[in-house]
Design a protein around this motif. Sequence first.
Motif, short mmCIF file in Angstrom:
data_model
loop_
_atom_site.label_atom_id
_atom_site.label_comp_id
_atom_site.label_asym_id
_atom_site.label_seq_id
_atom_site.Cartn_x
_atom_site.Cartn_y
_atom_site.Cartn_z
N GLU A 18 108.36 44.81 70.55
CA GLU A 18 107.88 44.05 69.38
C GLU A 18 106.36 44.13 69.28
OE1 GLU A 18 108.07 39.53 67.48
OE2 GLU A 18 109.02 39.96 69.41
N ALA A 19 105.69 44.01 70.43
CA ALA A 19 104.24 44.12 70.44
C ALA A 19 103.79 45.51 69.99
CB ALA A 19 103.70 43.82 71.84
N ALA A 20 104.52 46.53 70.42
CA ALA A 20 104.18 47.90 70.00
C ALA A 20 104.30 48.05 68.50
CB ALA A 20 105.10 48.89 70.72
N ARG A 21 105.32 47.46 67.90
CA ARG A 21 105.47 47.53 66.44
C ARG A 21 104.33 46.80 65.74
NH1 ARG A 21 111.04 46.72 67.70
NH2 ARG A 21 110.83 44.49 67.30
N THR B 32 98.21 45.98 63.02
CA THR B 32 97.32 44.83 63.12
C THR B 32 96.45 44.98 64.36
OG1 THR B 32 97.23 42.41 63.07
CG2 THR B 32 98.92 43.39 64.46
N THR B 33 95.58 44.02 64.60
CA THR B 33 94.68 44.07 65.75
C THR B 33 95.37 43.53 67.00
OG1 THR B 33 93.82 41.84 65.35
CG2 THR B 33 92.72 43.68 64.21
N VAL B 34 94.73 43.78 68.14
CA VAL B 34 95.26 43.27 69.41
C VAL B 34 95.30 41.74 69.37
CG1 VAL B 34 94.87 43.11 71.90
CG2 VAL B 34 94.50 45.28 70.71
N ALA B 35 94.23 41.13 68.87
CA ALA B 35 94.17 39.67 68.82
C ALA B 35 95.29 39.11 67.93
CB ALA B 35 92.81 39.22 68.31
N ALA B 36 95.51 39.73 66.77
CA ALA B 36 96.55 39.26 65.86
C ALA B 36 97.94 39.46 66.46
CB ALA B 36 96.43 39.98 64.52
N ALA B 37 98.15 40.58 67.13
CA ALA B 37 99.45 40.83 67.76
C ALA B 37 99.72 39.80 68.85
CB ALA B 37 99.49 42.24 68.34
N ALA B 38 98.70 39.50 69.65
CA ALA B 38 98.86 38.50 70.71
C ALA B 38 99.20 37.13 70.12
CB ALA B 38 97.60 38.43 71.55
N ALA B 39 98.52 36.78 69.03
CA ALA B 39 98.78 35.49 68.40
C ALA B 39 100.19 35.41 67.84
CB ALA B 39 97.76 35.25 67.29
N ARG B 40 100.65 36.51 67.21
CA ARG B 40 102.01 36.53 66.66
C ARG B 40 103.05 36.36 67.76
NH1 ARG B 40 102.85 39.57 61.93
NH2 ARG B 40 105.09 39.37 62.38
N LEU B 41 102.75 36.85 68.96
CA LEU B 41 103.69 36.78 70.07
C LEU B 41 103.49 35.54 70.94
CD1 LEU B 41 103.46 40.52 71.14
CD2 LEU B 41 105.46 39.42 70.12
N HIS B 42 102.51 34.70 70.54
CA HIS B 42 102.18 33.49 71.30
C HIS B 42 101.79 33.83 72.74
CE1 HIS B 42 103.79 31.27 67.89
NE2 HIS B 42 104.92 31.95 67.99
N LEU B 43 100.98 34.89 72.85
CA LEU B 43 100.46 35.32 74.15
C LEU B 43 98.94 35.32 74.10
CD1 LEU B 43 102.65 38.50 74.82
CD2 LEU B 43 102.94 36.25 75.88
N SER B 44 98.32 35.19 75.26
CA SER B 44 96.88 35.42 75.32
C SER B 44 96.63 36.93 75.28
CB SER B 44 96.31 34.84 76.62
OG SER B 44 96.78 35.57 77.74
N THR C 184 98.09 42.84 80.19
CA THR C 184 98.89 43.02 81.41
C THR C 184 100.27 43.56 81.09
OG1 THR C 184 97.72 41.20 82.51
CG2 THR C 184 99.87 41.83 83.42
N LEU C 185 100.89 43.01 80.04
CA LEU C 185 102.22 43.45 79.63
C LEU C 185 102.21 44.94 79.28
CD1 LEU C 185 105.13 42.35 78.83
CD2 LEU C 185 104.24 42.19 76.50
N PHE C 186 101.20 45.38 78.55
CA PHE C 186 101.13 46.79 78.14
C PHE C 186 100.80 47.70 79.31
CE2 PHE C 186 101.68 45.89 73.75
CZ PHE C 186 101.99 47.11 73.18
N THR C 187 99.86 47.29 80.13
CA THR C 187 99.47 48.14 81.25
C THR C 187 100.65 48.35 82.20
OG1 THR C 187 97.19 47.35 81.12
CG2 THR C 187 97.86 48.42 83.17
N GLU C 188 101.39 47.29 82.46
CA GLU C 188 102.55 47.40 83.34
C GLU C 188 103.69 48.18 82.68
OE1 GLU C 188 103.08 46.25 86.56
OE2 GLU C 188 100.91 45.94 86.56
N GLY C 189 103.89 47.97 81.37
CA GLY C 189 105.06 48.54 80.71
C GLY C 189 104.88 49.92 80.14
#
Length: 263
Positions: free
Chosen positions: A164-167, A172-184, A190-195
């Motif tokens: 979902e974050a990849a989509r 959109t921007t990294v900040a906006a994607a994080a906000a949409r996912l309720h993540l910092s 961390t999620l992307f680097t690991e995954g």
Amino acid sequence: MTTDGAGGTGDQDHAPTMAGLPPRGIGRFGTIVGRVTPLVVPPALLPWVAGIDVATAAASAAVDVPDHATTLLLRVDSGELVVMGPRTRAAYHLGPPGRSCVRVRMRPGGAGALLGRPPRDLADRVLPLRALPGLDVDRLAADPIAALETALTDRPEPAGRLEEAARLLAGTTVAAAAARLHLSERRLRTLFTEGTGLSPKRFARIDRVRAVLAAGPGRWSDIAATAGYYDQSHMTAEFRRFMGVTPAAFAGGRRPAATRCAA
């Protein structure tokens, strides 16, 4: 008048667009080769696998464009298996005409589940698959699709949040994607680097370059806007950084010299 750095006029709107590329197609794998034959991904593999195809080299140079996915590759003639991590720069190479490879492109998070290790250290690397745990390599060489179905039967599916974050990052921007996912933003990194083996910012930049490569007919300024760049000059600079030449030079066939594929 601008110049493209490759001996001709550059990225003005009247220059050739990506529509001038041969109809060999960049496709989901982001590789320009002689011939590509897509294969059907069995439903059982869809949570992990984005695409499977057979690529056959031609006499002309192949281009491996930047790609945020990890890909399994089986060389049909030798039975050699390798894993290609995410590519952050284009590669231009020559291979023996007629050589074919079966390629399996993994979804975000899918490579870690299959290989038994996170792909964070695979970026810009190509490794023999025997060096990685978790697979019956001999069976994979004999029948890749059946072996993958067996290997992934009992493995946990990739986290839906990563795909979902990849989509979201495609538009959109990294900040906006994080906000949409309720993540910092830190947690998203961390999620992307690991995954995926890439930061979310690098993932999004590669996605934009691939959008330019896949663009149909149009003015460069319109292509830049559609792909999510600030303007045409931003697109040109980013494209050159990832591809080695400007969009106009690439579309016109003025590309870096290809090196012979040693593998």
